[in-house]
Scaffold this active site. Structure first.
Site, PDB file in Angstrom:
ATOM      1  CB  ILE A   1      -0.957  -0.011   1.201  1.00 41.57           C
ATOM      2  CG1 ILE A   1      -1.926  -1.197   1.090  1.00 41.57           C
ATOM      3  CG2 ILE A   1      -1.738   1.306   1.291  1.00 41.57           C
ATOM      4  CD1 ILE A   1      -2.777  -1.429   2.321  1.00 41.57           C
TER       5      ILE A   1
ATOM      6  CG  ASP B   1       9.285  -0.733   5.363  1.00 44.35           C
ATOM      7  OD1 ASP B   1       9.862  -1.627   6.018  1.00 44.35           O
ATOM      8  OD2 ASP B   1       8.232  -0.925   4.742  1.00 44.35           O
TER       9      ASP B   1
ATOM     10  CB  CYS C   1      -5.799   4.516   5.503  1.00 46.70           C
ATOM     11  SG  CYS C   1      -6.643   6.047   5.109  1.00 46.70           S
TER      12      CYS C   1
ATOM     13  CG  ASP D   1     -10.628   4.296   6.923  1.00 46.75           C
ATOM     14  OD1 ASP D   1     -11.822   4.663   6.941  1.00 46.75           O
ATOM     15  OD2 ASP D   1     -10.251   3.206   6.441  1.00 46.75           O
TER      16      ASP D   1
ATOM     17  CD  GLU E   1     -11.578   0.262  13.510  1.00 50.53           C
ATOM     18  OE1 GLU E   1     -12.034  -0.716  12.865  1.00 50.53           O
ATOM     19  OE2 GLU E   1     -10.677   0.999  13.071  1.00 50.53           O
TER      20      GLU E   1
ATOM     21  CG  HIS F   1     -11.677  -0.160   9.149  1.00 50.81           C
ATOM     22  ND1 HIS F   1     -11.171  -0.818  10.241  1.00 50.81           N
ATOM     23  CD2 HIS F   1     -10.858  -0.506   8.118  1.00 50.81           C
ATOM     24  CE1 HIS F   1     -10.114  -1.531   9.901  1.00 50.81           C
ATOM     25  NE2 HIS F   1      -9.902  -1.354   8.617  1.00 50.81           N
ATOM     26  CG  LEU F   2     -15.426   4.238   4.911  1.00 52.35           C
ATOM     27  CD1 LEU F   2     -15.942   5.555   4.323  1.00 52.35           C
ATOM     28  CD2 LEU F   2     -16.514   3.179   4.863  1.00 52.35           C
ATOM     29  N   GLY F   3     -11.193   1.917   4.163  1.00 51.04           N
ATOM     30  CA  GLY F   3     -10.038   1.727   3.286  1.00 51.04           C
ATOM     31  C   GLY F   3     -10.259   0.711   2.194  1.00 51.04           C
ATOM     32  CB  ALA F   4     -10.851  -2.809   2.176  1.00 50.63           C
TER      33      ALA F   4
END
Length: 529
Positions: A151, A170, A229, A255, A260, A278-281
């Site tokens: 991502i 990273d 996100c 997100d 939750e 939580h709309l990422g997907a």
């Protein structure tokens, strides 16, 4: 026929894919934990999204379960440790919603920059507050990525298209990949100090929990905007609220939240916070993609032995599976031989790959070897949990691949170290897929793996074969095959004797009492590895 349960809402095509592969499928979304527990023993596979909670209690009831497939990337709702202990593979679909989640992060970043949600709300309320909503351009700004996986790299590409400079933190990003992706790789503190916008794209682990802490926020530049996100818990929400209140953070978009569903949260009271559930997907394309992907992965495993995107086992492609299967069987049988002979006090295991075997992906072969080795002494050891069981028992596991001339076309050798020394066995494949012993304790001796086998170490002296044959005749035991090997004439020798049926318990002490016998073990093998 394998049977799969779909317990969450997935695309109808997922069920069709299972059926096309010859798998029986039931679709029962909305089951309570007790309802799921009552029926889960009937299924070989369980396909889920985020609603079903696959707890240790559920897994303990899932006596036939072989695989859990999560349509999506997050597996917070699956007890992976319990699944591993039970020998259940856990798969996810890490790439299926990558584009969708990346697009959502970019959308939230742009919305923050131009205060779009508040401007929309104000305008619809009949106000015209043009001077109130002074935004900021993103062109030329620096975007800091925390996490540069699937991502994160998509976000980087989109941001570069918007003319942003991209920096990234990273630990797993190599300098070569960073250069290829156009990302300047930095340590976290330097990224925090330089970024105008920060987006998070890392899983939630002990190392990443609260990676955006109060201390981290103090290291950011004044006016930074932060987007999450990825996973709730990556950001200390109380510390974020304090930084927003002080004005140090200009805005944040979330997100995901630590708890939750997030029906109440400390961040909800700020005008400069954008919150989505939580709309990422949550796009039509992503939901279809992950559902189809998880169905294909689970079907490939149940029907072909292919392992894709597993979180608790090495991957095996559909192309590799038929090639690896005979070696997995051979490794399991070699391990079982040693485990039945020497199960206590094992400190190390070395699996050597020689000839054609040296070109194999070794992990699945080592897994079945360990399962065969540890199975005689430990309950519920299988190829999924064998490595973890070995580690928890202090057994060092290593692999050696030889690039050399081999006496056999292909060869596996397994050596264990234990409290009194070492023990080793080697095997090959005959006719392409039939496992065969070719060496025990460095003594050349060939035998198949029959259901019942006597393993004898003896002195190479006249009369041994006659004495053993007489004893077997006395007990009505028929000898099917007799394989002998020795180091030298009159020295140490090995006999592998196939017998029809199991050995009476009273007979083994009699065999061990023969003058020429050093040790004797009655072994049993099954080919259902």
């Amino acid at each position: 026929m394998p049977k799969v349960l779909i317990s969450d809402k997935l695309s109808p095509r997922a069920a069709a894919i299972f059926e096309e592969h010859g798998i029986d499928v039931d679709v029962k979304p909305g089951l309570s934990p007790d309802e799921l527990k009552a029926i889960i023993a009937d299924y070989d596979g369980l396909a889920i999204r985020s609603a079903t909670k696959v707890t240790a209690d559920i897994l303990n009831a899932a006596t036939n379960l072989k695989v859990v497939g999560r349509a999506g990337i997050g597996v917070d709702n699956v007890d992976i440790a319990a699944a591993t202990k039970r020998g259940v593979i856990v798969m996810n679909t890490p790439n299926g919603n990558a584009v969708t989640t990346a697009e959502h992060a970019i959308t939230l970043m742009l919305s923050l920059a131009r205060q779009i949600p508040d401007a929309n709300k104000s305008t619809k309320a009949g106000k015209w507050e043009k001077s109130r909503f002074m935004g900021t351009e993103i062109t030329g700004k620096t975007l800091g990525l925390i996490g540069c996986g699937n991502i994160g790299t998509i976000v980087a590409e989109r941001a570069q298209g918007l003319k942003m400079r991209v920096i990234g933190y990273d630990p797993y990003l190599s300098p070569e990949n960073a250069t290829r992706l156009g990302i300047e790789k930095l340590e976290l503190d330097e990224l925090l100090a330089r970024a105008d916008f920060i987006t998070l794209h890392t899983p939630l682990t002990d190392a990443t929990r609260n990676i955006i802490s109060a201390d981290a926020l103090n290291k950011t530049k004044k006016g930074v905007r932060i987007v999450n996100c990825a996973r709730g818990g990556l950001v200390d929400e109380l510390a974020m609220a304090a930084a927003l209140k002080s004005g140090h953070v200009a805005g944040a978009a979330f997100d995901v939240f630590e708890v939750e569903p997030a029906t109440d949260n400390v961040l909800f009271g700020f005008d400069n916070v954008i919150a989505t559930p939580h709309l990422g997907a949550s796009t039509t394309e992503a939901q279809e993609k992950v559902a189809l992907q998880v169905a294909e992965q689970m079907a490939d495993y149940l029907m072909k032995g292919a392992v894709t995107n597993a979180l608790n086992m090495a991957s095996v492609s559909a192309e590799e599976a038929p090639i690896l299967k005979p070696y997995m069987v051979l490794g399991g049988l070699l391990g079982s031989f040693l485990g039945q002979v020497e199960a206590d006090g094992i400190t190390a295991v070395v699996t050597e790959f020689d000839g054609k075997a040296a070109a194999l992906n070794p992990e699945s072969v080592v897994a079945t070897t360990l399962a065969g080795l540890l199975g005689p002494a430990m309950e519920s050891v299988n190829m999924v949990n064998a490595a973890a069981v070995a580690s928890s028992n202090g057994i060092a596991v290593s692999t050696v691949r030889h690039d050399r001339q081999c006496d056999y076309e292909t060869l596996l050798r397994v050596t264990i170290s234990h409290k009194t020394g070492d023990r080793t066995i080697a095997g090959t494949l005959v006719g392409g897929n039939k496992p065969r012993i070719v060496e025990v304790q460095h003594i050349a001796v060939e035998s198949d793996f029959p259901p019942y086998l006597l393993y004898l170490r003896n002195y190479d002296k006249p009369g041994f074969i006659g004495d053993l044959g007489s004893l077997c005749g006395k007990h009505g035991i028929n000898i099917a095959t007799f394989h002998l090997g020795r180091r030298e004439a009159g020295g140490e020798a090995i006999a592998l004797v196939e017998i029809d049926g199991g050995l009476p318990k009273t007979m083994l002490p009699e065999i061990r009492a023969l003058d020429q016998v050093v040790r004797a073990d009655a072994l049993h093998f099954a080919l259902d590895i």
